[in-house]
Scaffold this motif. Sequence first.
Motif, short mmCIF file in Angstrom:
data_model
loop_
_atom_site.label_atom_id
_atom_site.label_comp_id
_atom_site.label_asym_id
_atom_site.label_seq_id
_atom_site.Cartn_x
_atom_site.Cartn_y
_atom_site.Cartn_z
N THR A 147 -3.76 -12.15 -55.92
CA THR A 147 -3.31 -11.61 -54.65
C THR A 147 -4.48 -11.53 -53.70
OG1 THR A 147 -2.11 -9.77 -53.59
CG2 THR A 147 -3.69 -9.20 -55.31
N GLY A 148 -4.19 -11.37 -52.43
CA GLY A 148 -5.23 -11.26 -51.42
C GLY A 148 -5.49 -9.82 -51.05
N GLY A 149 -6.07 -9.63 -49.89
CA GLY A 149 -6.35 -8.29 -49.41
C GLY A 149 -7.64 -7.73 -49.95
N SER A 150 -8.05 -6.62 -49.39
CA SER A 150 -9.34 -6.03 -49.76
C SER A 150 -9.37 -5.58 -51.21
CB SER A 150 -9.67 -4.85 -48.83
OG SER A 150 -8.66 -3.86 -48.91
N MET A 151 -8.26 -5.00 -51.69
CA MET A 151 -8.28 -4.52 -53.08
C MET A 151 -8.22 -5.69 -54.06
SD MET A 151 -8.82 -1.71 -54.48
CE MET A 151 -9.11 -1.41 -56.22
N GLY A 152 -7.50 -6.74 -53.70
CA GLY A 152 -7.49 -7.92 -54.56
C GLY A 152 -8.88 -8.49 -54.75
N SER A 153 -9.64 -8.56 -53.67
CA SER A 153 -11.02 -9.06 -53.75
C SER A 153 -11.92 -8.08 -54.49
CB SER A 153 -11.57 -9.30 -52.34
OG SER A 153 -10.88 -10.36 -51.70
N THR A 154 -11.70 -6.80 -54.30
CA THR A 154 -12.51 -5.79 -55.00
C THR A 154 -12.34 -5.91 -56.50
OG1 THR A 154 -12.40 -4.28 -53.11
CG2 THR A 154 -12.97 -3.32 -55.24
N VAL A 155 -11.12 -6.12 -56.95
CA VAL A 155 -10.86 -6.29 -58.38
C VAL A 155 -11.57 -7.53 -58.90
CG1 VAL A 155 -9.08 -6.84 -60.09
CG2 VAL A 155 -8.69 -5.01 -58.43
N LEU A 156 -11.48 -8.63 -58.16
CA LEU A 156 -12.10 -9.87 -58.62
C LEU A 156 -13.62 -9.76 -58.64
CD1 LEU A 156 -9.89 -12.65 -57.01
CD2 LEU A 156 -9.71 -11.59 -59.27
N ARG A 157 -14.20 -9.04 -57.70
CA ARG A 157 -15.65 -8.82 -57.75
C ARG A 157 -16.03 -8.00 -58.97
NH1 ARG A 157 -15.08 -8.55 -52.02
NH2 ARG A 157 -14.79 -6.29 -52.13
N ALA A 158 -15.18 -7.04 -59.33
CA ALA A 158 -15.44 -6.25 -60.53
C ALA A 158 -15.34 -7.11 -61.78
CB ALA A 158 -14.46 -5.08 -60.61
N PHE A 207 -5.46 -20.72 -62.13
CA PHE A 207 -5.29 -19.71 -61.08
C PHE A 207 -4.36 -20.20 -59.99
CE2 PHE A 207 -9.37 -18.56 -62.99
CZ PHE A 207 -9.22 -17.18 -63.14
N TRP A 208 -3.47 -19.31 -59.59
CA TRP A 208 -2.50 -19.55 -58.53
C TRP A 208 -2.55 -18.34 -57.59
CZ3 TRP A 208 0.53 -24.06 -59.23
CH2 TRP A 208 0.46 -24.64 -60.50
N TRP A 209 -1.73 -18.38 -56.54
CA TRP A 209 -1.64 -17.24 -55.63
C TRP A 209 -0.18 -16.90 -55.37
CZ3 TRP A 209 -5.70 -20.41 -55.86
CH2 TRP A 209 -6.97 -19.82 -55.84
N GLY A 210 0.10 -15.59 -55.31
CA GLY A 210 1.46 -15.15 -55.03
C GLY A 210 1.90 -15.48 -53.63
N ASP A 211 0.95 -15.53 -52.71
CA ASP A 211 1.24 -15.99 -51.36
C ASP A 211 -0.06 -16.44 -50.71
OD1 ASP A 211 0.08 -13.41 -50.91
OD2 ASP A 211 1.17 -13.22 -49.03
N GLU A 212 0.09 -17.11 -49.60
CA GLU A 212 -1.08 -17.59 -48.88
C GLU A 212 -0.80 -17.59 -47.39
OE1 GLU A 212 -4.12 -17.73 -48.18
OE2 GLU A 212 -4.67 -18.92 -49.96
N ARG A 213 -1.83 -17.27 -46.63
CA ARG A 213 -1.73 -17.36 -45.17
C ARG A 213 -1.92 -18.82 -44.78
NH1 ARG A 213 -5.16 -12.56 -45.25
NH2 ARG A 213 -3.82 -10.83 -45.91
N PHE A 214 -1.03 -19.35 -43.94
CA PHE A 214 -1.11 -20.75 -43.55
C PHE A 214 -2.10 -20.89 -42.41
CE2 PHE A 214 0.74 -24.79 -41.75
CZ PHE A 214 0.41 -25.58 -42.85
N VAL A 215 -3.37 -20.88 -42.81
CA VAL A 215 -4.49 -21.03 -41.89
C VAL A 215 -5.42 -22.10 -42.47
CG1 VAL A 215 -4.37 -18.66 -41.02
CG2 VAL A 215 -5.72 -19.15 -43.07
N ALA A 216 -6.48 -22.43 -41.75
CA ALA A 216 -7.42 -23.43 -42.23
C ALA A 216 -8.08 -22.98 -43.53
CB ALA A 216 -8.49 -23.70 -41.17
#
Length: 259
Positions: free
Chosen positions: A46-57, A74-83
Motif C-alpha cells: 500500500t502507499g501513503g506515509s504509514m505504508g512507507s514507514t512500515v517498509l522502512r522498518a 510485489f504488487w500494489w493494491g492501487d496506484e496513482r496514475f501519474v508519471a
Amino acid sequence: MQASSAEKLVVVEPTPSALADRVAQAFLTRVKARTKNGRTAHIALTGGSMGSTVLRAVAAHPKVNRIDWSLVHFWWGDERFVARDDQDRNALQSREALLDHITVPAENIHEVAGADSGLSLDEAAAAYAAELARFGGQEHAWPSFAVCFLGVGPDGHIASLFPDRSEVTETDAAVLPVRDSPKPPPERVTLTRPVINSSKRVWLVLTGADKASALGLALAGASYTNVPAAGAKGRKRTIFFVDQAAASEVSEDLIEQVY
C-alpha cells in the motif's frame, strides 16, 4: 482476546513508530514461513506515509537479509496514475523505502504502468489485470496474496475503493480504472474487493485520531459500500494494526494482546 481465524483482530501499539516495528517483525516472520520450502509469496503493498514507514522498518530490520527475496513478488493494491518518477506514486515510495534495498529480482516487481508509459488509464488497468492473470490459478485470474497491506482513510476507503462509488461493488473485474477520485490525484488504478478478499491475510495499518471513527465503523460491521474497510477480509486472517490514537474507540475486548 482469543480469536478464531475468521474474526478480525486488532493489534495496538502506542506510537506509529512502535507500530511500524511490530508490523515489520510480523511481516518478515510471515514471509520467512511462506518461503521456507521454496514456495512463492505474493505481497500486495500500500502507499501513503504509514505504508512507507512500515517498509522502512522492514528494510532496517536485522532479519531482512534472511529472506530469499527471489521467491517474493510485489504488487500494489492501487496506484496513482501519474508519471513513474512522481513522488505521489506508490511504487516509487515503496522502492525508496524497501525494494531498492533488498535483492529482489526486477521481474518480481509488478508495477502499474505510469501516465508517461504511453498507455491510457484504461489500458494501464487492463495491462495490470493481464499481469495478475499470468500468476493466477484455477480458482482466480490473479494470485492469492500471502499478505495484502491496506491503508485506511478517514472516510474508510481502502486501496482506491471509496465510499458510495461503483468501484467498491464491482465483482466482475480484477482491476479497475478510477476517475474523479475524491482524493487527489484524480486518476488511479485499483484492485477490486474479490482480489483483496482472496488474500490469505489482509493487514490494515492505520494511525491517528482521524482514523478512529473509520476503524470503529469497520469493526462494528458497517456496510462496505459506505465504509469499504468494513468489507476487507482475508481468508485466514484479517488484522487491524493501529496506534493508540486510532484505537480510541475500540473496545478492550477486541484488542489482541499476543499476535
